[in-house]
Motif scaffolding. Structure first.
Motif, PDB file in Angstrom:
ATOM      1  N   ALA A 123      44.240  34.320   2.115  1.00  0.00           N
ATOM      2  CA  ALA A 123      44.901  33.552   3.175  1.00  0.00           C
ATOM      3  C   ALA A 123      46.256  34.200   3.449  1.00  0.00           C
ATOM      4  O   ALA A 123      46.941  34.633   2.524  1.00  0.00           O
ATOM      5  CB  ALA A 123      45.085  32.107   2.741  1.00  0.00           C
ATOM      6  N   LEU A 168      42.119  30.092  10.744  1.00  0.00           N
ATOM      7  CA  LEU A 168      41.577  28.888  10.117  1.00  0.00           C
ATOM      8  C   LEU A 168      41.311  27.847  11.211  1.00  0.00           C
ATOM      9  O   LEU A 168      42.137  27.654  12.095  1.00  0.00           O
ATOM     10  CB  LEU A 168      42.597  28.325   9.114  1.00  0.00           C
ATOM     11  N   ALA A 228      46.411  31.480   7.970  1.00  0.00           N
ATOM     12  CA  ALA A 228      46.638  30.083   7.571  1.00  0.00           C
ATOM     13  C   ALA A 228      47.473  29.360   8.624  1.00  0.00           C
ATOM     14  O   ALA A 228      48.669  29.143   8.449  1.00  0.00           O
ATOM     15  CB  ALA A 228      47.339  30.053   6.214  1.00  0.00           C
ATOM     16  N   LEU A 254      46.764  25.672   4.559  1.00  0.00           N
ATOM     17  CA  LEU A 254      45.300  25.591   4.571  1.00  0.00           C
ATOM     18  C   LEU A 254      44.817  24.148   4.678  1.00  0.00           C
ATOM     19  O   LEU A 254      43.791  23.775   4.126  1.00  0.00           O
ATOM     20  CB  LEU A 254      44.729  26.247   3.298  1.00  0.00           C
ATOM     21  N   TYR A 312      46.729  34.055  -1.883  1.00  0.00           N
ATOM     22  CA  TYR A 312      47.566  33.663  -0.744  1.00  0.00           C
ATOM     23  C   TYR A 312      48.703  34.671  -0.582  1.00  0.00           C
ATOM     24  O   TYR A 312      49.483  34.905  -1.508  1.00  0.00           O
ATOM     25  CB  TYR A 312      48.144  32.254  -0.931  1.00  0.00           C
TER      26      TYR A 312
END
Lengths: 256, 537
Positions: B90, B163, B131, B216, B197
């Motif tokens: 992410a 996302l 994200a 997220l 991440y």
């Protein structure tokens, strides 16, 4: 004794061409023309449309109702069963290739929010109704071709020709019949001739707006919704490309 | 005092960044939307400026690779990888840094090192997700800039995407914290064997647990902390130990980590936002050379003559030559401690005492209008939210003081990006400015509005709930200030809706502040950008 309180319901009104569907009625009419029984007939019908092109362009700018009436005259002389048969092909084509990716989801969300859904379009019933069914839109206000006693199209549309203010009249009648509060309802449309339709409700949304509507929406603070893929500016080039693409697909289906 | 604050080293010499102007001081540059004011401020005015850019790491790629092999409170990344496992990477979205970073972006450098490690360990089931939470989707060009062309071409669109927090079944409810906060995280993260991440942290309110727990999640996941009462209890939200926002997010983040296997990679930047040509804009005006003055006059004259759209295009094309100052990886909280240290090294400026009136210049840019328009709601959020909160200890302006905001405040909104803002600003905010009423009466309706949801999912619009957050973000600033005056507002209607008074010039604003306070106010000018964090004692 209990008192029953009647709460007016809300509705979501959708234009079709350019709003839920990527395109205009032009490729649709080309579809009928190109599917004439012989190349000669098809050429004659397409040639006539080309010759009248400037007139259509002028009418489209000045009065959408007159444009609709004039343009659908290109279908004059087709038999009812042929129109219906070709419409089935056309609808399948539109449903599979031309609906915006988010269109079905948008309609479903409006339905899930408890609103009645209605399509209000200048398109013909033979196209609008199957697509509305496919999207789960319950009510349809659209144009209808006139047929003579032999079942041949006269090229005329049954009154009232659905465009601009006629759409609003249909919405008001619908609201009255269904107990809909227009002030709490929504409308989705893509072009300036639909400003009356958008103005008739409390929550108008400009969808993929063409330049004129984009300006009106910005001035009035109407939300702008871009459905699906990035769009090129509406232009002669885009219309030509759209028409050519439909033609190419038709040719492929018929002669290859 | 918290552990975090004790750990912050002293920064000798930073006192000189607070300058008190005298009669001979030069006029000051004040950001003013897509342009600048050049104002002679009254003698005695304090000007708080940002520290010099820290020296960047000589080889950031090497620093990231070292962080991956020598992580904080965690096994090295390669030791956490197994062939055949499913990995989600992410990445922080386009809301930072501001302005965007000149290529290669720090996230690209981090991603390259991470993907090399994955390949070396035989892990090929890798997806990369931007994200965005409720921010607008990034365009392919924007994603390409952040991750680099090579990674974009190799992964997009199937394995590199934005996302989608409103997709069917997109979120998983992981449970509630002891304090009752409902924790929702994206299914793609929950179902991955490992989430790496990559955060590019440029403000102390970002990074740490906020990355996964906020980046997220979707609307339901944000409801626990994106609220006016939480912002009100965060003084400031740029100071995690004093922030209710950070406390809640940390609590939720710890619950997330019971369900999601997270490996955090964080990089920080220095504050070099301009190259040599525009470097004078961040220098002390008293130290300007004649050439600097000439360059500034030329810039102003040009900007004054350009239409706003052209000025926007010019500014939004700017890319900043930041340098990477730190890279750390491993367990989220341990990484975040190091990240905050690096940020404090760059940002902290000691300031003694509060001020009666605080002068702020608002630029053309904030986290939510990259390649877009600085609409009046964003001006509000930037001034009373982000700029007001650039403190730890005490606010720069005293309670009941005056905040003077310089911005042309035009009533313009990007029709697509900020579609729900228009209705929020002109319909809801015109009805009430009370955040709690707005939240209760309208927030959910906007969040579930079919047109707004569809614009968010298929178009490039911010989520329907986003304009509400922009209002909540200014809650503590609004409650703290006695009066807000905007200098140079083109739209009096917009100012009225925000509840701000309007002045035509800075001197007129100072007169209005004096009349409100009943005496000539002490004035402090917070010269941002570049960003700083005032450590007010």
């Amino acid at each position: 004794m209990t008192e029953s309180i009647h709460h007016p319901r809300e509705a979501a009104f959708f234009d079709l061409d350019g709003t839920l569907l990527d395109g205009t009625m032009i490729p649709m009419v080309i579809h009928y023309a190109i599917n004439e029984p012989t190349l000669l007939h098809a050429g004659r019908r397409l040639g006539g449309m080309l010759v009248r092109g400037p007139k259509y362009a002028r009418l489209d700018r000045e009065d959408r109702a007159q444009f609709n009436a004039a343009f659908y005259r290109n279908l004059k002389g087709l038999s009812r069963d042929r129109v219906e048969l070709l419409s089935q092909d056309l609808c399948a084509l539109l449903r599979d290739h031309e609906l915006y990716p988010g269109a079905a989801e948008l309609v479903a969300r409006e339905r899930d929010a408890g609103r009645s859904t209605a399509m209000v379009t200048g398109s013909l019933d033979i196209v609008a109704e199957p697509i509305a069914r496919h999207l789960g839109i319950e009510h349809v206000g659209c144009n209808r071709l006139a047929f003579d006693r032999r079942g041949i199209t006269t090229g005329e549309l049954l009154a009232p020709v659905m465009a601009g203010p006629a759409k609003v009249a249909w919405m008001k009648r619908f609201a009255q019949d269904e107990g809909i509060d227009l002030a709490r309802s929504r409308a989705y449309a893509d072009d300036s001739p639909d400003v009356p339709m958008l103005s008739a409700v409390g929550h108008p949304v400009a969808v993929n707006p063409k330049r004129g509507l984009a300006e009106t929406a910005a001035r009035n603070g109407w939300p702008t919704l871009i459905l699906g893929r990035a769009r090129t500016k509406d232009s002669v080039l885009r219309l030509t490309l759209g028409g050519a693409a439909t033609l190419a697909r038709m040719l492929e289906r018929r002669w290859v | 005092m918290s552990d975090d604050r004790r750990r912050t080293p002293p920064f000798p010499g930073r006192e000189r960044l607070v300058r008190v102007l005298d009669n001979d001081s030069a006029p000051r540059v004040i950001p003013f939307g897509e342009g600048y004011l050049y104002e002679r401020l009254p003698p005695g005015t304090r000007v708080v400026s940002a520290p010099e850019p820290l020296r960047p790491l000589p080889d950031p790629g090497k620093a990231v690779r070292r962080a991956l092999t020598h992580p904080e409170n965690s096994d090295p990344l390669f030791a956490r990888l197994r062939p055949g496992m499913k990995v989600l990477i992410a990445v922080d979205d386009l809301s930072g840094p501001l302005p965007p970073m000149r290529a290669p972006d720090a996230r690209q450098i981090a991603l390259q090192a991470i993907l090399e490690t994955m390949a070396a360990c035989g892990v090929d089931d890798v997806e990369i997700v931007m994200a965005i939470a409720l921010h607008r989707r990034m365009t392919d060009r924007e994603i390409g800039h952040v991750v680099g062309r090579r990674i974009f071409d190799a992964y997009a669109p199937d394995r590199l995407y934005n996302l989608d927090t409103e997709g069917p079944d997109a979120m998983v409810h992981l449970g509630d914290t002891d304090a009752g906060e409902a924790v929702h995280v994206a299914r793609v993260a929950v179902e991955a064997d490992l989430v790496v991440y990559v955060s590019l942290t440029f403000a102390p309110m970002s990074g740490g647990h906020k990355s996964v727990t906020v980046g997220l999640t979707g609307y339901e996941g944000l409801r626990a902390h994106h609220r006016p009462d939480v912002v009100q209890n965060s003084m400031s939200y740029m100071d995690p130990p004093a922030s209710e926002l950070a406390t809640r997010i940390d609590r939720m983040g710890r619950l997330v980590q019971q369900h999601v296997n997270v490996f955090h990679v964080a990089v920080t930047l220095n504050n070099r936002i301009f190259g040599p040509k525009l470097g004078f804009l961040v220098r002390d005006e008293d130290a300007w050379s004649n050439l600097d003055l000439l360059a500034f006059s030329g810039l102003r004259a040009t900007l004054d003559r350009l239409p706003r759209a052209a000025k926007r295009a010019f500014f939004h094309k700017m890319r900043a030559p930041y340098g990477i100052t730190s890279a750390q990886a491993g367990e989220t909280e341990a990484v975040h401690r190091k990240t905050l240290d690096a940020l404090h090294r760059q940002l902290l400026v000691p300031v003694h005492g509060q001020t009666d009136a605080l002068l702020l210049g608002v630029t053309y840019l904030c986290p939510y209008n990259v390649d877009s328009i600085m609409n009046p709601l964003l001006v509000h959020c930037t001034a009373l939210g982000y700029l007001f909160n650039l403190f730890r200890g005490r606010p720069l302006v005293r309670e009941g003081g005056v905040i003077i905001v310089c911005h042309p405040l035009y009533d313009e909104f990007h029709p697509e990006h900020h579609a729900p803002y228009v209705e929020f600003f002109h319909r809801c905010l015109a009805e009430t400015r009370d955040s709690h009423t707005l939240m209760q009466r309208y927030e959910r309706r906007f969040a579930t509005d079919p047109a707004y949801v569809q614009s968010f999912r298929d178009g490039y619009a911010y989520h329907g709930a986003h304009p509400f957050y922009m209002w909540y973000w200014g809650e503590n600033g609004r409650q703290h200030a006695g009066k807000v005056i905007v200098v140079g507002a083109e739209s009096r209607t917009a100012a009225d809706i925000l509840g701000w008074d309007v002045a035509r010039s800075v001197p007129e604003a100072l007169d209005m502040a004096a009349s409100f306070l009943g005496r000539t106010p002490d004035l402090t000018y917070l010269k941002v950008p570049p960003m700083l964090l005032a450590d007010v004692t």
